[in-house]
Design a protein around this motif. Structure first.
Motif, PDB file in Angstrom:
ATOM      1  N   ALA A  29     107.390 143.725  42.143  1.00 25.25           N
ATOM      2  CA  ALA A  29     107.400 142.814  40.997  1.00 25.25           C
ATOM      3  C   ALA A  29     108.785 142.194  40.816  1.00 25.25           C
ATOM      4  CB  ALA A  29     106.972 143.551  39.734  1.00 25.25           C
ATOM      5  N   LYS A  30     109.837 142.995  41.047  1.00 25.30           N
ATOM      6  CA  LYS A  30     111.206 142.475  40.938  1.00 25.30           C
ATOM      7  C   LYS A  30     111.471 141.407  41.998  1.00 25.30           C
ATOM      8  CE  LYS A  30     113.105 146.802  39.107  1.00 25.30           C
ATOM      9  NZ  LYS A  30     114.000 147.955  39.391  1.00 25.30           N
ATOM     10  N   GLU A  31     110.785 141.531  43.135  1.00 24.97           N
ATOM     11  CA  GLU A  31     110.944 140.559  44.218  1.00 24.97           C
ATOM     12  C   GLU A  31     110.071 139.327  44.034  1.00 24.97           C
ATOM     13  OE1 GLU A  31     110.073 142.670  47.802  1.00 24.97           O
ATOM     14  OE2 GLU A  31     111.518 144.264  47.360  1.00 24.97           O
ATOM     15  N   GLY A  32     109.220 139.352  43.009  1.00 28.97           N
ATOM     16  CA  GLY A  32     108.347 138.217  42.758  1.00 28.97           C
ATOM     17  C   GLY A  32     107.081 138.212  43.595  1.00 28.97           C
ATOM     18  N   LEU A  33     106.772 139.337  44.249  1.00 29.40           N
ATOM     19  CA  LEU A  33     105.583 139.397  45.095  1.00 29.40           C
ATOM     20  C   LEU A  33     104.326 139.721  44.302  1.00 29.40           C
ATOM     21  CD1 LEU A  33     106.998 141.272  48.212  1.00 29.40           C
ATOM     22  CD2 LEU A  33     106.868 138.816  47.771  1.00 29.40           C
ATOM     23  N   VAL A  34     104.472 140.446  43.187  1.00 28.20           N
ATOM     24  CA  VAL A  34     103.339 140.763  42.320  1.00 28.20           C
ATOM     25  C   VAL A  34     103.781 140.612  40.869  1.00 28.20           C
ATOM     26  CG1 VAL A  34     102.300 142.374  43.973  1.00 28.20           C
ATOM     27  CG2 VAL A  34     103.875 143.237  42.217  1.00 28.20           C
ATOM     28  N   ASP A  35     102.802 140.432  39.985  1.00 26.15           N
ATOM     29  CA  ASP A  35     103.053 140.387  38.545  1.00 26.15           C
ATOM     30  C   ASP A  35     102.281 141.524  37.886  1.00 26.15           C
ATOM     31  OD1 ASP A  35     104.649 138.044  38.495  1.00 26.15           O
ATOM     32  OD2 ASP A  35     102.839 136.811  38.654  1.00 26.15           O
ATOM     33  N   ALA A  36     102.905 142.180  36.925  1.00 33.71           N
ATOM     34  CA  ALA A  36     102.223 143.245  36.187  1.00 33.71           C
ATOM     35  C   ALA A  36     101.181 142.638  35.250  1.00 33.71           C
ATOM     36  CB  ALA A  36     103.232 144.060  35.399  1.00 33.71           C
ATOM     37  N   VAL A  37      99.991 143.218  35.255  1.00 28.80           N
ATOM     38  CA  VAL A  37      98.913 142.805  34.358  1.00 28.80           C
ATOM     39  C   VAL A  37      98.633 143.988  33.440  1.00 28.80           C
ATOM     40  CG1 VAL A  37      96.534 142.007  34.166  1.00 28.80           C
ATOM     41  CG2 VAL A  37      97.929 141.325  36.139  1.00 28.80           C
ATOM     42  N   PRO A  38      98.979 143.886  32.153  1.00 22.93           N
ATOM     43  CA  PRO A  38      98.834 145.025  31.238  1.00 22.93           C
ATOM     44  C   PRO A  38      97.455 145.662  31.287  1.00 22.93           C
ATOM     45  CG  PRO A  38     100.006 143.228  30.165  1.00 22.93           C
ATOM     46  CD  PRO A  38      99.510 142.693  31.475  1.00 22.93           C
ATOM     47  N   ASN A  39      97.437 146.990  31.388  1.00 23.23           N
ATOM     48  CA  ASN A  39      96.221 147.803  31.371  1.00 23.23           C
ATOM     49  C   ASN A  39      95.284 147.570  32.559  1.00 23.23           C
ATOM     50  OD1 ASN A  39      97.000 148.866  28.800  1.00 23.23           O
ATOM     51  ND2 ASN A  39      96.165 147.014  27.847  1.00 23.23           N
TER      52      ASN A  39
END
Length: 234
Positions: A67-77
């Motif tokens: 996520a820090k690298e911009g490869l994925v985004d966190a989706v809550p829950n």
């Protein structure tokens, strides 16, 4: 394509030793590059942990790194969504790589130890072998080891890390298409061609091969699949 049951680790570069968390992250990147993790899809850490045969904690930690690298985004829950890479971003990443890698590699034609260069030949041959077999994950791992190992010969560890980050961010979309078109092997064989030019101290040939090779990265490898292309603006 079968899913790996263990996390593949990359050999150390310049004394750098990967932690278990980093090895899990490398396995996830490889799955993303090979198309096993799809752009726009949401994946949970427990589901991925079961898929890779590891515990959920290192997977969750590795996803936070991605996520820090911009490869994925966190989706809550829910988990993490694989992000898309725009055409503009791909152009920018490839441009920066060209500014760094081409002159650095040309300089190696003058300064690199021939024994150290020859030591990269088995890795270059691994790339070709993986290309012939259509093994995308093995291809990506060997390709990374080759390019970072080559740049490490310049003696600038920060430069190696910058290129490592750029490669992660750009990913290598289009590898499956290259396999289907029978073009992956030709790109793989450029690594051997580059080594031959370096050992011959032929700076002009090194420049030409590197320019062509990075052109493939942008024009072939990095080209998003049709379903991955960003929608045009109205």
């Amino acid at each position: 394509m079968t899913h790996p049951t263990t996390t593949p680790g990359l050999p150390t570069l310049g004394g750098r030793r990967s932690s278990y968390r980093e090895r899990v992250a490398d396995a996830l990147r490889a799955a993303l590059i090979a198309g096993e993790l799809r752009t726009g899809e949401v994946y949970s850490a427990p589901a991925l942990a079961a898929r890779f045969g590891v515990s959920a904690t290192p997977v969750r930690e590795a996803l936070l790194d991605l996520a820090k690298e911009g490869l994925v985004d966190a989706v809550p829950n829910k988990g993490f969504r694989v992000t898309a890479v725009s055409e503009r971003q791909l152009d920018e990443y490839t441009h920066i790589r060209a500014l760094i890698e081409i002159p650095t590699t040309v300089q190696l034609a003058r300064t690199a130890d021939p024994v150290a260069l020859a030591g990269l030949r088995p890795v270059a041959e691994e790339i070709v072998t993986a290309a012939v077999a259509g093994d995308l994950i093995a291809y990506v791992e060997a390709d990374l080891r080759f390019h970072l190992g080559l740049l490490a010969l310049a003696g600038n560890e920060h430069l190696v890390e910058v290129v490592r980050d750029l490669r992660r961010r750009a990913r290598l979309y289009g590898l499956t298409a290259l396999v289907e078109q029978g073009r992956l092997q030709a790109s793989a064989e450029e690594h051997l061609e580059l080594l031959d030019a370096l050992l011959a101290r032929d700076e002009r040939a090194v420049h030409a091969v590197m320019t062509r090779h990075l052109g493939h990265v942008r024009g072939l490898w990095a080209a998003p699949q049709p379903e991955q292309r960003p929608a045009p603006h109205a």
